[in-house]
Design a protein around this motif. Structure first.
Motif, PDB file in Angstrom:
ATOM      1  N   LYS A  35     -68.024 -55.016  41.816  1.00  0.00           N
ATOM      2  CA  LYS A  35     -67.046 -54.784  41.266  1.00  0.00           C
ATOM      3  C   LYS A  35     -66.415 -55.843  40.113  1.00  0.00           C
ATOM      4  O   LYS A  35     -66.528 -57.017  40.571  1.00  0.00           O
ATOM      5  N   PHE A  36     -66.210 -55.557  39.130  1.00  0.00           N
ATOM      6  CA  PHE A  36     -65.851 -56.618  37.840  1.00  0.00           C
ATOM      7  C   PHE A  36     -64.876 -56.063  37.191  1.00  0.00           C
ATOM      8  O   PHE A  36     -65.171 -55.168  36.451  1.00  0.00           O
ATOM      9  N   GLY A  37     -63.538 -56.598  37.051  1.00  0.00           N
ATOM     10  CA  GLY A  37     -62.471 -55.594  36.698  1.00  0.00           C
ATOM     11  C   GLY A  37     -62.413 -54.467  37.553  1.00  0.00           C
ATOM     12  O   GLY A  37     -62.417 -54.341  38.624  1.00  0.00           O
ATOM     13  N   ASN A  38     -61.919 -53.366  36.580  1.00  0.00           N
ATOM     14  CA  ASN A  38     -61.714 -51.926  37.239  1.00  0.00           C
ATOM     15  C   ASN A  38     -63.115 -51.178  37.506  1.00  0.00           C
ATOM     16  O   ASN A  38     -63.024 -50.056  37.886  1.00  0.00           O
ATOM     17  N   ARG A  39     -64.291 -52.115  37.072  1.00  0.00           N
ATOM     18  CA  ARG A  39     -65.402 -51.160  37.157  1.00  0.00           C
ATOM     19  C   ARG A  39     -66.509 -51.805  38.059  1.00  0.00           C
ATOM     20  O   ARG A  39     -66.227 -52.840  38.265  1.00  0.00           O
ATOM     21  N   THR A  40     -67.293 -50.924  38.500  1.00  0.00           N
ATOM     22  CA  THR A  40     -68.332 -51.201  39.422  1.00  0.00           C
ATOM     23  C   THR A  40     -69.919 -51.356  38.489  1.00  0.00           C
ATOM     24  O   THR A  40     -69.944 -50.202  37.920  1.00  0.00           O
ATOM     25  N   LEU A 310     -74.188 -57.592  48.504  1.00  0.00           N
ATOM     26  CA  LEU A 310     -74.239 -58.754  48.106  1.00  0.00           C
ATOM     27  C   LEU A 310     -73.556 -59.901  48.819  1.00  0.00           C
ATOM     28  O   LEU A 310     -73.643 -61.032  48.893  1.00  0.00           O
ATOM     29  N   GLN A 311     -72.226 -59.170  49.629  1.00  0.00           N
ATOM     30  CA  GLN A 311     -71.425 -59.986  50.399  1.00  0.00           C
ATOM     31  C   GLN A 311     -72.280 -60.704  51.365  1.00  0.00           C
ATOM     32  O   GLN A 311     -72.009 -62.065  51.987  1.00  0.00           O
ATOM     33  N   SER A 312     -73.312 -60.464  51.929  1.00  0.00           N
ATOM     34  CA  SER A 312     -74.330 -60.868  52.920  1.00  0.00           C
ATOM     35  C   SER A 312     -74.890 -62.307  52.418  1.00  0.00           C
ATOM     36  O   SER A 312     -74.953 -63.263  53.286  1.00  0.00           O
TER      37      SER A 312
END
Ligand code: NDP
Ligand SMILES: Nc1nc2c(ncn2[C@@H]2O[C@H](COP(=O)(O)O)[C@@H](O)[C@H]2O)c(=O)[nH]1
Length: 330
Positions: A35-40, A310-312
């Motif tokens: 998610k970057f801004g309001n979009r994924t 991605l968090q991993s």
């Protein structure tokens, strides 16, 4: 004043990420979206906002296919029509601006015509500047709903100042680019320690960071994510495609495309304050295939990280191996 003397300096070549136990049955299960801004978006990769990397046609395709893009600012008179055209197609508009006086008039004109882009990037070589801060404040005042990225910067102090001025994201990377000669001509920048600079900046950041410049292999995307990037901006590796704006050049049966820096003589049409060069990059077919391959490699990275998204990657250990990752392979 920061003390950089004791800082560990390392770059993409100097690092290997340490695998964790895999928890997925197939790499297809790994989610690379961001998610970057309001979009994924599908992957945390954005083609550089350079005239040798992106044009209107490619911007349309990227937006239609859930990739983030930033249009360059080197045909300033076309930007208003570009926003209108993207909105007519029901696509998001993402433009770049500079900081010269005429850019304030441009912002006023957009507001007057109700042409509000979803994303704006302030794109200058030395983003840690009162003139950038002034522009951030102006844009956030006139277009509070646009997601504003400001750059480029190299230090935690700069990240904090631009965030405090109202930037929604900052772009890190001064001098690590393939077409860059800033490091040679000025002696300044993050060339050779871009990854360490990213690490330092992301520790100070409270908002997303775009890592900009120095990506030479797909694995460098995962490394950027590990060291705090939400997005990774790529120039040279995305410039050699069928869709890329550069001319095709054939030499001894090999096919190349032209890639030139935004501060090169080619771009500027003059030789003042030149901090970029033109070079040839190998022709690589369609950008669609390269972006797909980047996604698949990132899915593998997530699997090695022992996670599902991605968090991993952000949580894995790393080892500094000092320029030995090639192990004599190339
Ligand atoms: N990421 C990177 O490492 C770099 C990227 N670039 C790219 O090249 C393009 C042109 O950049 P830029 O020259 O900033 O754009 P501009 O020509 O719009 O210049 C930006 C403004 O900042 C002023 N300025 C003051 N100091 C500097 C400085 N050290 N470097 C640049 N400008 C300065 C300029 O005035 P004046 O011209 O009178 O000095 C000008 O008014 C951009 O797309 C930028 O991203 C360029 C170099 C490095
Ligand atoms: N110093 C300069 N940097 C430049 C110039 N034009 C673009 N850039 C920066 O490089 C990255 C792309 O880097 P790459 O390693 O992926 O090729 C781009 O996004 C800009 O930040 C320039 O003329 N001089």
């Amino acid at each position: 004043m920061s003390n950089y003397f004791s800082m560990e300096a390392f770059d993409y070549n100097d690092i290997q990420l340490v695998p964790n136990k895999c928890i997925i049955k197939s790499r297809k299960e790994a989610d690379t979206s961001v998610k970057f801004g309001n979009r994924t978006f599908k992957i945390p990769v954005v083609p550089a906002n350079m005239q040798s990397v992106i044009n209107e046609q490619l911007a349309i395709w990227l937006a239609q296919n859930d990739y983030y893009y930033v249009m360059h600012r080197f045909q300033p008179e076309k930007r208003a029509d570009f926003i209108k055209m993207m909105h007519d197609k029901k696509l998001f508009a993402s433009i770049s601006v500079g900081i010269k006086d005429e850019e304030y008039t441009f912002i006023d004109e957009l507001v007057k015509q109700d042409l509000i882009p979803e994303y704006i990037t302030i794109d200058v070589a030395h983003g840690h500047s009162d003139y950038v801060i002034k522009m951030i404040k102006y844009i956030k005042d006139k277009m509070p709903d646009s997601f504003l990225t400001a750059g480029n910067v190299a230090t935690p102090e700069a990240v904090r100042e631009l965030e405090n001025a109202g930037a929604d994201a900052t772009k890190v990377g001064v001098g690590p680019g393939r077409a860059c000669i800033t490091k040679l001509k000025t002696g300044f920048g993050t060339g050779g320690w871009q990854l360490a600079a990213l690490r330092m900046c992301s520790k100070a950041a409270s908002k997303p960071i775009i890592a900009d410049g120095g990506i030479r292999y797909n694995g460098d995307i995962a490394k950027s994510v590990r060291f705090g990037a939400s997005m990774v901006m790529i120039g040279s590796m995305l410039a050699g495609h069928e869709e890329s704006p550069g001319n095709v050049i054939k030499i001894d049966g090999k096919v190349y495309k032209q890639y030139w820096g935004s501060a090169s003589e080619v771009q500027k049409g003059g030789h003042h304050n030149v901090e970029g060069k033109q070079l040839l990059v190998p022709y690589r077919g369609s950008i669609k295939d390269t972006l797909k391959e980047m996604q698949e490699d990132l899915q593998s990275s997530i699997s090695y990280a022992g996670g599902k998204n991605l968090q991993s990657i952000r949580l894995v250990d790393y080892v500094i191996v000092k320029s030995s990752i090639m192990n004599g392979d190339i």
